[in-house]
Design a protein around this motif. Structure first.
Motif, mmCIF file in Angstrom:
data_model
loop_
_atom_site.group_PDB
_atom_site.id
_atom_site.type_symbol
_atom_site.label_atom_id
_atom_site.label_comp_id
_atom_site.label_asym_id
_atom_site.label_seq_id
_atom_site.Cartn_x
_atom_site.Cartn_y
_atom_site.Cartn_z
ATOM 1 N N ALA A 1 -55.637 -3.161 -18.933
ATOM 2 C CA ALA A 1 -55.400 -1.774 -19.353
ATOM 3 C C ALA A 1 -55.232 -0.886 -18.133
ATOM 4 O O ALA A 1 -55.946 -1.036 -17.142
ATOM 5 C CB ALA A 1 -56.573 -1.283 -20.193
ATOM 6 N N VAL A 2 -54.277 0.037 -18.234
ATOM 7 C CA VAL A 2 -54.131 1.068 -17.208
ATOM 8 C C VAL A 2 -54.380 2.403 -17.899
ATOM 9 O O VAL A 2 -53.679 2.762 -18.843
ATOM 10 C CB VAL A 2 -52.727 1.035 -16.565
ATOM 11 N N LEU A 3 -55.437 3.084 -17.441
ATOM 12 C CA LEU A 3 -55.818 4.357 -18.054
ATOM 13 C C LEU A 3 -55.336 5.498 -17.188
ATOM 14 O O LEU A 3 -55.276 5.365 -15.966
ATOM 15 C CB LEU A 3 -57.346 4.440 -18.156
ATOM 16 N N GLY A 4 -55.020 6.602 -17.827
ATOM 17 C CA GLY A 4 -54.603 7.752 -17.028
ATOM 18 C C GLY A 4 -54.224 8.904 -17.930
ATOM 19 O O GLY A 4 -53.835 8.703 -19.081
ATOM 20 N N ALA A 5 -54.332 10.103 -17.403
ATOM 21 C CA ALA A 5 -54.007 11.302 -18.166
ATOM 22 C C ALA A 5 -52.488 11.450 -18.267
ATOM 23 O O ALA A 5 -51.734 10.646 -17.692
ATOM 24 C CB ALA A 5 -54.624 12.508 -17.479
ATOM 25 N N ASN A 6 -52.071 12.495 -18.950
ATOM 26 C CA ASN A 6 -50.651 12.857 -19.029
ATOM 27 C C ASN A 6 -50.037 12.947 -17.654
ATOM 28 O O ASN A 6 -50.582 13.626 -16.787
ATOM 29 C CB ASN A 6 -50.559 14.267 -19.625
ATOM 30 N N GLY A 7 -48.908 12.272 -17.461
ATOM 31 C CA GLY A 7 -48.201 12.432 -16.189
ATOM 32 C C GLY A 7 -48.762 11.618 -15.038
ATOM 33 O O GLY A 7 -48.303 11.742 -13.904
ATOM 34 N N GLN B 1 -59.444 -6.603 -17.850
ATOM 35 C CA GLN B 1 -59.420 -5.875 -16.578
ATOM 36 C C GLN B 1 -58.883 -4.480 -16.845
ATOM 37 O O GLN B 1 -58.100 -4.283 -17.776
ATOM 38 C CB GLN B 1 -58.474 -6.566 -15.578
ATOM 39 N N ALA B 2 -59.268 -3.533 -15.997
ATOM 40 C CA ALA B 2 -58.746 -2.174 -16.186
ATOM 41 C C ALA B 2 -58.524 -1.485 -14.845
ATOM 42 O O ALA B 2 -59.160 -1.833 -13.836
ATOM 43 C CB ALA B 2 -59.706 -1.364 -17.046
ATOM 44 N N HIS B 3 -57.592 -0.546 -14.873
ATOM 45 C CA HIS B 3 -57.271 0.251 -13.682
ATOM 46 C C HIS B 3 -57.175 1.709 -14.116
ATOM 47 O O HIS B 3 -56.711 1.994 -15.207
ATOM 48 C CB HIS B 3 -55.919 -0.171 -13.087
ATOM 49 N N ARG C 1 -51.533 7.126 -8.312
ATOM 50 C CA ARG C 1 -52.313 6.217 -7.474
ATOM 51 C C ARG C 1 -53.408 5.535 -8.286
ATOM 52 O O ARG C 1 -54.036 6.191 -9.132
ATOM 53 C CB ARG C 1 -53.009 7.031 -6.377
ATOM 54 N N ILE C 2 -53.649 4.252 -8.013
ATOM 55 C CA ILE C 2 -54.774 3.595 -8.676
ATOM 56 C C ILE C 2 -56.044 3.961 -7.902
ATOM 57 O O ILE C 2 -56.134 3.733 -6.693
ATOM 58 C CB ILE C 2 -54.563 2.072 -8.745
ATOM 59 N N VAL C 3 -56.993 4.571 -8.629
ATOM 60 C CA VAL C 3 -58.199 5.037 -7.945
ATOM 61 C C VAL C 3 -59.417 4.167 -8.251
ATOM 62 O O VAL C 3 -60.440 4.288 -7.585
ATOM 63 C CB VAL C 3 -58.517 6.512 -8.297
ATOM 64 N N LEU C 4 -59.281 3.302 -9.237
ATOM 65 C CA LEU C 4 -60.412 2.452 -9.617
ATOM 66 C C LEU C 4 -59.876 1.225 -10.346
ATOM 67 O O LEU C 4 -58.992 1.352 -11.191
ATOM 68 C CB LEU C 4 -61.309 3.265 -10.561
ATOM 69 N N SER C 5 -60.404 0.041 -10.004
ATOM 70 C CA SER C 5 -59.987 -1.197 -10.666
ATOM 71 C C SER C 5 -61.201 -2.089 -10.846
ATOM 72 O O SER C 5 -62.116 -2.050 -10.024
ATOM 73 C CB SER C 5 -58.995 -1.982 -9.796
ATOM 74 N N GLY C 6 -61.181 -2.894 -11.887
ATOM 75 C CA GLY C 6 -62.268 -3.862 -12.061
ATOM 76 C C GLY C 6 -62.304 -4.391 -13.471
ATOM 77 O O GLY C 6 -61.453 -4.047 -14.300
#
Ligand code: ATP
Length: 249
Positions: free
Chosen positions: A32-38, A203-205, A211-216
């Motif tokens: 999974a890749v999480l992130g806000a709008n934009g 796994q998630a990012h 920019r990817i700021v956290l992964s694990g």
């Protein structure tokens, strides 16, 4: 590793949508890749399926450099992209939409794939002669996923499947994603609904402004205090709690 995204940057003119993004998906995984709008989530999936060119970096799938290939060849390699916003052909029936998904595939394969889609989404079977434009939002999302399944996917890219769906339908769609994965299809899902995505992912990012700021591992990301505050309603919860306390006599 099935898919490797290595230091990928993408720009739209002066807008840098992805900045040195790296991640990987191995066989059988849900990532999974999480992130806000934009944040750049859609751009990431478009870069993998060849719809936007890379400024730098590489995307390697099954040992092949995807970033050097056009979208139709990438799709032919089993990379199925389910775009955001349930893009189905509104004036065609459910079955015609599915047939289009399997266009060019051997008849037997299309038949088998359609049976699988109808088994995953019985409502699509019931409505197979109905025009896709008359389906509910949730059913259209199911049809968009079903159409992608018509081509024996080897990797599924899912762009915000929960967008605009009622909570009950979100649960249904996510349960089906897990079922598809259990059949051996690795999945890369980008979502704003962090809670749901983290529930099903291995796994998630976390993507912030390109920019990817956290992964694990998803479990660790779900427990991360910053993620809880920013994406899992932690901050809202704290605020509500404080407001309640300040009202107390
Ligand atoms: P959303 O959840 O709103 O779909 P996202 O995380 O998928 O957001 P992207 O759609 O990938 O984000 O957009 C990343 C950045 O690139 C944003 O700043 C967006 O405005 C910009 N962008 C996206 N597409 C284009 C385009 N075709 N031309 C110019 N800028 C674009």
């Amino acid at each position: 590793m099935l898919l490797q995204v290595e230091n990928v940057s993408v720009a739209y003119g002066a807008v840098e949508a992805l900045k040195a993004v790296s991640l990987s998906v191995s066989g059988g995984e849900i990532v999974a890749v999480l992130g806000a709008n934009g944040a750049g989530k859609t751009t990431l999936l478009k870069a993998i399926s060849g719809l936007v060119p890379l400024k730098s970096g590489a995307i390697v799938y099954d040992g092949k450099k995807l970033h050097e290939l056009p979208p139709h060849l990438i799709a032919r390699m089993g990379v199925v992209h389910i775009p955001e916003g349930r893009r189905v052909f509104a004036t065609l029936t459910v079955e015609e939409n599915l047939n289009l998904g399997g266009y060019g595939c051997p008849k037997e394969e299309v038949k088998r794939a359609k049976e699988w889609v109808f088994q995953l989404f019985p409502v699509l079977k019931e409505r197979r002669r109905q025009l896709a434009g008359t389906l509910s939002g949730g059913e259209q999302q199911m049809l968009a996923i079903g159409r992608g399944l018509m081509r024996s996917p080897r990797l599924m890219l899912l762009d915000e499947p929960s967008l605009g769906l009622a909570p009950l339908l979100v649960d249904q769609v996510f349960a089906t994603i897990v079922e598809i994965n259990k059949k051996g299809v690795p999945i890369l899902i980008v979502e704003q609904n962090a809670r749901k995505a983290l529930n099903i992912a291995d796994q998630a990012h976390v993507l912030e402004v390109g920019r990817i700021v956290l992964s694990g591992p998803a479990r660790e990301i779900a427990a991360d205090e910053r993620v809880r505050q920013a994406y899992l309603g932690g901050a809202t919860y704290e605020r509500r709690l404080r407001a309640k306390e300040s009202r107390a006599p």
